[in-house]
Design an enzyme around this catalytic site. Structure first.
Site, short mmCIF file in Angstrom:
data_model
loop_
_atom_site.label_atom_id
_atom_site.label_comp_id
_atom_site.label_asym_id
_atom_site.label_seq_id
_atom_site.Cartn_x
_atom_site.Cartn_y
_atom_site.Cartn_z
N ASN A 14 0.83 -1.21 0.00
CA ASN A 14 0.00 0.00 0.00
C ASN A 14 0.86 1.26 0.00
O ASN A 14 0.52 2.24 -0.66
CB ASN A 14 -0.95 -0.01 1.20
CG ASN A 14 -2.10 -0.95 0.99
OD1 ASN A 14 -3.02 -0.66 0.23
ND2 ASN A 14 -2.03 -2.13 1.61
N HIS A 99 -8.11 -0.99 6.41
CA HIS A 99 -8.27 -2.26 7.11
C HIS A 99 -8.79 -3.31 6.13
O HIS A 99 -9.71 -3.03 5.36
CB HIS A 99 -9.25 -2.09 8.28
CG HIS A 99 -9.34 -3.33 9.11
ND1 HIS A 99 -8.41 -3.64 10.09
CD2 HIS A 99 -10.22 -4.36 9.08
CE1 HIS A 99 -8.73 -4.80 10.63
NE2 HIS A 99 -9.82 -5.27 10.03
#
Ligand code: GRF
Length: 191
Positions: A14, A99
């Site tokens: 990410n 998440h």
């Protein structure tokens, strides 16, 4: 130019997606990586892209705040950061987390990485996905910004589900951050 600080402890996919997305952008850039793990993937990536990184091994909130203020950080992004964020930072900065489940399901202490995907499979869920949310003082409980779903089939394993979730992360996370920067009007300094 909006300065982003990313906190990461893991592989750094990410982090890399964010760096690539804002590379050559006139809107924002990833200015600094903060990690608690000296040799994690994210730190290696920061070296390849020549992005400043800071390793913090103990709770030295004053020092982190000083660094972030001196780097003129406008936004903090947590991308697989496994330590609790000190309250001092939560009070001072806008902080966003990603998440790998559809919160509030499968969130909270111990719910990270493959633990999440394993729990989703074990619970017989028919869908999972990602949640992008603001960070407050409770683990995975801040206001939800957006969620994206994928299906979970009977054949899925934690590993195959993690690939589906990673695909959602790379497709949506950097774009959502870009939209958030506009929405929060960080550009004009109004949060
Ligand atoms: C991602 O699945 C993210 O949703 C979660 O931690 C994981 C980090 O993976 N918060 P990576 O280090 O970005 O590859």
């Amino acid at each position: 130019m909006i300065n982003i600080c990313v906190f990461a402890s893991g592989e750094g996919s990410n982090f890399q997606n964010l760096v690539s997305h804002f590379n050559n952008s006139t809107l924002a850039k990833v200015s600094i990586l903060i990690s608690n793990k000296l040799d994690c993937g994210a730190v290696k990536i920061s070296k390849v892209f020549n992005i400043k990184h800071l390793i913090i091994t103990e709770d030295n909130s004053d020092y982190i705040v000083e660094e972030l203020v001196s780097c003129k950080i406008d936004l903090i992004i947590l991308a697989g950061y496994l330590k609790k964020i000190p309250k001092q930072l939560i009070d001072k900065f806008k902080i966003v987390n990603i998440h790998p489940s559809l919160l509030p399901k499968f969130g909270g202490k111990g719910m990270y990485g493959m633990n999440v995907h394993k729990s989703v499979i074990d619970s017989g869920e028919s869908e999972s996905g990602i949640t992008i949310h603001f960070v407050n003082e409770e683990f995975d409980k801040g206001e939800v910004i957006s969620q994206y779903k994928c299906n979970v089939s009977k054949e899925d394993t934690p590993e195959s589900l993690s690939i589906k979730v990673r695909n959602l992360e790379s497709k949506y996370f950097p774009v959502e951050i870009e939209m958030l920067i506009h929405r929060l009007d960080l550009i004009n300094g109004k949060i």
